[in-house]
Design a protein around this motif. Structure first.
Motif, PDB file in Angstrom:
ATOM      1  N   GLU A 213      61.691  -9.605  19.635  1.00  0.00           N
ATOM      2  CA  GLU A 213      62.394  -8.605  19.266  1.00  0.00           C
ATOM      3  C   GLU A 213      63.330  -8.571  18.395  1.00  0.00           C
ATOM      4  OE1 GLU A 213      61.542  -9.360  22.987  1.00  0.00           O
ATOM      5  OE2 GLU A 213      60.159  -7.356  22.893  1.00  0.00           O
ATOM      6  N   ALA A 214      63.676  -9.821  18.294  1.00  0.00           N
ATOM      7  CA  ALA A 214      64.905  -9.879  17.479  1.00  0.00           C
ATOM      8  C   ALA A 214      64.065 -10.992  15.459  1.00  0.00           C
ATOM      9  CB  ALA A 214      65.966 -10.822  17.511  1.00  0.00           C
ATOM     10  N   ASP A 249      48.046  -2.919  16.816  1.00  0.00           N
ATOM     11  CA  ASP A 249      49.881  -2.589  16.806  1.00  0.00           C
ATOM     12  C   ASP A 249      50.075  -2.130  15.632  1.00  0.00           C
ATOM     13  OD1 ASP A 249      51.386  -1.717  19.010  1.00  0.00           O
ATOM     14  OD2 ASP A 249      52.089  -3.686  19.298  1.00  0.00           O
ATOM     15  N   ARG A 254      53.388   4.309  15.283  1.00  0.00           N
ATOM     16  CA  ARG A 254      54.224   5.382  16.780  1.00  0.00           C
ATOM     17  C   ARG A 254      53.757   4.522  17.955  1.00  0.00           C
ATOM     18  NH1 ARG A 254      51.806  10.851  15.532  1.00  0.00           N
ATOM     19  NH2 ARG A 254      52.221  10.955  17.734  1.00  0.00           N
ATOM     20  N   VAL A 256      53.455   1.666  21.268  1.00  0.00           N
ATOM     21  CA  VAL A 256      53.071   0.081  21.454  1.00  0.00           C
ATOM     22  C   VAL A 256      51.462   0.664  21.980  1.00  0.00           C
ATOM     23  CG1 VAL A 256      52.865  -1.700  23.064  1.00  0.00           C
ATOM     24  CG2 VAL A 256      54.848  -0.499  22.095  1.00  0.00           C
ATOM     25  N   GLY A 274      55.868   0.821  31.399  1.00  0.00           N
ATOM     26  CA  GLY A 274      57.092   0.746  32.223  1.00  0.00           C
ATOM     27  C   GLY A 274      56.700  -0.260  33.770  1.00  0.00           C
ATOM     28  N   GLY A 298      51.670   1.742  25.498  1.00  0.00           N
ATOM     29  CA  GLY A 298      53.454   3.161  26.353  1.00  0.00           C
ATOM     30  C   GLY A 298      54.159   3.065  24.656  1.00  0.00           C
ATOM     31  N   GLY A 299      54.872   4.168  25.318  1.00  0.00           N
ATOM     32  CA  GLY A 299      55.426   4.217  24.158  1.00  0.00           C
ATOM     33  C   GLY A 299      55.021   5.649  22.752  1.00  0.00           C
ATOM     34  N   ASN A 300      54.229   6.722  23.987  1.00  0.00           N
ATOM     35  CA  ASN A 300      53.436   7.630  23.115  1.00  0.00           C
ATOM     36  C   ASN A 300      52.668   6.594  21.235  1.00  0.00           C
ATOM     37  OD1 ASN A 300      52.035   9.883  23.185  1.00  0.00           O
ATOM     38  ND2 ASN A 300      53.532  11.015  22.537  1.00  0.00           N
ATOM     39  N   VAL A 329      53.199   9.225  33.386  1.00  0.00           N
ATOM     40  CA  VAL A 329      53.893   8.214  32.233  1.00  0.00           C
ATOM     41  C   VAL A 329      54.875   9.420  31.823  1.00  0.00           C
ATOM     42  CG1 VAL A 329      52.061   7.311  30.825  1.00  0.00           C
ATOM     43  CG2 VAL A 329      52.228   9.819  31.070  1.00  0.00           C
ATOM     44  N   SER A 330      55.816   9.107  30.758  1.00  0.00           N
ATOM     45  CA  SER A 330      56.508  10.347  30.385  1.00  0.00           C
ATOM     46  C   SER A 330      56.575  10.358  28.978  1.00  0.00           C
ATOM     47  CB  SER A 330      58.296  10.494  30.919  1.00  0.00           C
ATOM     48  OG  SER A 330      58.673   9.139  30.363  1.00  0.00           O
ATOM     49  N   ASN A 331      57.194   9.687  28.925  1.00  0.00           N
ATOM     50  CA  ASN A 331      56.858  10.781  27.080  1.00  0.00           C
ATOM     51  C   ASN A 331      54.984   9.656  26.319  1.00  0.00           C
ATOM     52  OD1 ASN A 331      57.605   7.290  27.508  1.00  0.00           O
ATOM     53  ND2 ASN A 331      58.274   6.947  24.949  1.00  0.00           N
ATOM     54  N   ARG A 333      51.917  10.656  25.981  1.00  0.00           N
ATOM     55  CA  ARG A 333      50.856  11.619  26.277  1.00  0.00           C
ATOM     56  C   ARG A 333      49.690  11.462  26.705  1.00  0.00           C
ATOM     57  NH1 ARG A 333      51.688  15.809  21.413  1.00  0.00           N
ATOM     58  NH2 ARG A 333      49.951  16.186  22.354  1.00  0.00           N
ATOM     59  N   ALA A 364      52.996  13.041  31.619  1.00  0.00           N
ATOM     60  CA  ALA A 364      52.904  14.196  30.213  1.00  0.00           C
ATOM     61  C   ALA A 364      51.921  14.357  29.739  1.00  0.00           C
ATOM     62  CB  ALA A 364      53.706  13.527  29.367  1.00  0.00           C
ATOM     63  N   TRP A 365      51.587  16.049  29.651  1.00  0.00           N
ATOM     64  CA  TRP A 365      49.971  16.342  29.311  1.00  0.00           C
ATOM     65  C   TRP A 365      48.882  16.482  30.038  1.00  0.00           C
ATOM     66  CZ3 TRP A 365      50.541  19.707  23.767  1.00  0.00           C
ATOM     67  CH2 TRP A 365      51.942  19.246  23.402  1.00  0.00           C
TER      68      TRP A 365
ATOM     69  N   GLU B 102      61.561   1.810  22.782  1.00  0.00           N
ATOM     70  CA  GLU B 102      61.175   0.077  23.544  1.00  0.00           C
ATOM     71  C   GLU B 102      62.179  -0.582  22.669  1.00  0.00           C
ATOM     72  OE1 GLU B 102      57.953  -0.015  25.331  1.00  0.00           O
ATOM     73  OE2 GLU B 102      57.587   1.741  26.227  1.00  0.00           O
ATOM     74  N   THR B 135      61.914   2.209  35.967  1.00  0.00           N
ATOM     75  CA  THR B 135      61.036   1.991  35.289  1.00  0.00           C
ATOM     76  C   THR B 135      61.688   3.529  34.301  1.00  0.00           C
ATOM     77  OG1 THR B 135      59.245   3.901  35.901  1.00  0.00           O
ATOM     78  CG2 THR B 135      58.592   0.668  35.612  1.00  0.00           C
ATOM     79  N   PRO B 157      56.639  14.838  33.734  1.00  0.00           N
ATOM     80  CA  PRO B 157      56.907  15.479  33.180  1.00  0.00           C
ATOM     81  C   PRO B 157      56.149  16.407  33.263  1.00  0.00           C
ATOM     82  CG  PRO B 157      57.122  13.462  32.266  1.00  0.00           C
ATOM     83  CD  PRO B 157      56.877  13.117  33.023  1.00  0.00           C
ATOM     84  N   ARG B 162      52.002  21.402  37.938  1.00  0.00           N
ATOM     85  CA  ARG B 162      50.823  22.288  36.872  1.00  0.00           C
ATOM     86  C   ARG B 162      49.083  22.034  38.097  1.00  0.00           C
ATOM     87  NH1 ARG B 162      51.502  19.670  31.373  1.00  0.00           N
ATOM     88  NH2 ARG B 162      53.536  21.278  30.666  1.00  0.00           N
TER      89      ARG B 162
END
Lengths: 400, 166
Positions: A213-214, A249, A254, A256, A274, A298-300, A329-331, A333, A364-365, B102, B135, B157, B162
């Motif tokens: 990552e670095a 990737d 946007r 992963v 996660g 992940g990460g949308n 998932v939260s972010n 979609r 999410a969605w 991330e 997580t 979320p 829903r």
């Protein structure tokens, strides 16, 4: 990301730690020239990212430049554990009075780096720790507070080293610890750290591992060392399939959709979220499934990336169906992933209902996502189906 | 891990004008009785608003505007700037930090965790450490959705209100 010894030694040198007057050669002629410059007996060391060099004959001794050239020729053509050497390191045969060990490793439990020191160098520190625990000194240090020399001194003194040796060793371990932090290392060790007849100390071998990552922020030093951006430096070379995953990737920034690892099974996996990838991979295996791959979403990520990843997996020889599964998932979609994987099927001329054994991504969605899946008749599950059950459904395939 | 937040928890969104953060803010505000999103921070964007949430240049300004300490922050800034954002939150008295970003280098995460420990009382939940922390999705969900217990079957979320079909 692992470094070759010749690169690790360069990093040691840049940290201000004395090294021998070594040279790196990719041809026998270069090795001869370095041996001439050194002007004394040399050691020829194969530059491979694998252990057991000595045993495999990858370390040779030469008394003259001609002999150095001949030995280099041999070592350069010698495959070790499936690795061809990058080159050879030509090193003066140092007259060592005693070998020490100096290292810094990452302690994932304490979440701090730890300095290690031993007066029994030249062998694996793990062996020393096992057989002679009183000969290994340890000292954690802060990630944010300044590192002070006394911390290194305490570690070295704890194994009984004193006198001139102690005072000469302190700056070396301190410099190594500072370099570890500055260069985002996960491992930095000098083994052996040699004490020469004249009482001076010199690094005789070095192992370094930098955190992936670095890499972006260490780009300048990596460039100076000649490490290519395409070099993954993993335990084995990346397969074509895995490289294609990296390319997916890298299509945009946007989210992963990659980190693909190839396996030889028949069930394609498009998984993530996660820790979800590892959990799902294990669950698939627990149900007797044979994954064709591991990956992470992940990460949308964009539709394009989700589509690219699904396409890659679908096109892998031997893959019959893909399972698209994530933890809640939260972010990321749900609808974007759904769109991506359906698009992949359609563009390859497949019926999504046939090719996607199960779609289990709640979050999410999801409402929008499930609508799309329904339109194409894809079997899906919401959060009331556990990851474990989703994996079972994926392995069992569509109900009759 | 116990429940760390409820419907009274106040929080800010750092990086609020970013694409992900704008969506996240909307989801938070739409959820249940509405989360207490008391401000957002994006350097250079002071004076704007995101779905009615005022945007500030600094966390300090957000705290001043709120008039009392802010409980939490959801950090959505890119990996190269995450450490500074988290430090800023911690040094401005924020007690709970949720990091959505991330691929943050390990050293940066270690620094955040150590600073949080030094400023006793603060804690953080970085995505990169899903193995040792809950997580991010769960935490982000619980932070973003005060009032929802962060249970595996309910957190998320899109919530339980829903429609779902299986």
């Amino acid at each position: 990301m692992r470094f070759f010894e010749y690169e690790a030694r360069e990093l040691v040198k840049r940290a201000g730690i004395p090294v021998t007057d070594y040279g790196f050669a990719t041809t026998a002629q270069e090795a001869r020239e370095i041996a001439v410059r050194i002007g004394e007996p040399v050691v020829i060391k194969s530059q491979v990212l694998t252990g057991g060099r000595m045993k495999a004959g990858g370390v040779q001794f030469a008394d003259t430049p001609d002999e150095a050239a001949a030995k280099a020729e041999h070592v350069l053509g010698l495959e070790i554990n499936g690795h061809m050497p990058r080159g050879v390191l030509v090193d003066p045969k140092a007259r060592v009075k005693q070998e020490y060990y100096a290292g810094v490793v990452w302690d994932g439990i304490r979440k701090q780096p730890v300095m290690l020191f031993s007066d029994m160098g030249g062998i694996d520190i793990e062996e020393v720790a096992e057989a002679h625990p009183d000969h290994v000194g340890r000292g954690h240090f802060s990630n944010i507070l300044p590192l002070s020399e006394h911390q290194a001194k305490e570690v070295i003194a704890s194994v009984g080293v004193t006198g001139r040796q102690l005072n000469r060793l302190v700056p070396i371990l301190t410099a190594l610890a500072r370099m570890f932090v500055e260069r985002d290392m996960t491992l930095a060790e000098i083994n052996p750290l040699g004490e020469l007849e004249d009482g001076s100390f010199v690094a005789l071998d070095a192992h370094m591992d930098m955190e992936n990552e670095a890499r972006p922020r260490q780009a300048a030093v990596l460039d100076e060392l000649g490490v290519g951006e395409e070099e993954t430096r993993q335990a084995r070379e990346a397969t074509e399939f895995e490289l294609a995953g990296e390319a997916v990737d890298g299509m945009d920034h946007r989210g992963v959709a990659g980190n693909v690892t190839e396996f030889d099974g028949d069930l394609g996996l498009v998984i993530g979220a996660g820790g979800g990838s590892l959990t799902l991979f294990d669950a698939v295996r627990a149900h007797g499934g044979r994954p064709a791959n591991y990956c992470e979403i992940g990460g949308n990520p964009s539709v394009r990336k989700a589509c690219g990843l699904a396409k890659l997996v679908l096109q892998k020889p031997g893959v019959d169906k893909i399972a698209v599964m994530m933890s809640i998932v939260s972010n990321t979609r749900v609808d974007i992933v759904a769109r991506g994987v359906i698009k992949a099927c359609l563009e390859l001329g497949y019926d999504p209902a046939e090719k996607i054994s199960i779609f289990r991504i709640p979050g999410a969605w999801e409402e929008e996502g499930f609508k799309i899946l329904e339109r194409y008749g894809v079997r899906y599950a919401d959060r009331s189906t556990s990851l474990h059950d989703a994996a079972r459904l994926a392995v069992e395939g569509a109900p009759a | 891990m116990s429940i760390l937040i409820d419907e009274t928890t106040t929080f800010i969104v750092q990086g609020i004008t970013g694409r992900e953060a704008v969506n996240l803010t909307r989801e938070c505000l739409d959820y249940g009785r509405g989360a207490q999103v008391v401000g957002g921070v994006t350097p250079g964007r002071k004076g704007r608003d995101v779905h009615g949430v005022p945007v500030f240049d600094t966390v300090d300004q957000a705290v001043a505007h709120h008039g009392r300490p802010i409980d939490g922050s959801v950090v959505t800034v890119p990996p190269a700037f995450t450490k500074d954002a988290v430090f800023e939150a911690i040094e401005n008295g924020v007690k709970l930090v949720v990091i959505v970003t991330e691929r943050i280098p390990r050293r940066d995460v270690a620094e955040m965790v150590e600073l949080a420990a030094l400023r006793a009382g603060a804690s953080s939940a970085p995505t990169a450490w899903a193995s040792s922390f809950p997580t991010s999705s769960r935490w982000a969900a619980s932070a973003a959705r005060p009032g929802t217990p962060p249970s595996p079957t309910r957190a998320g979320p899109s919530g339980s209100s829903r429609a779902r079909a299986a």
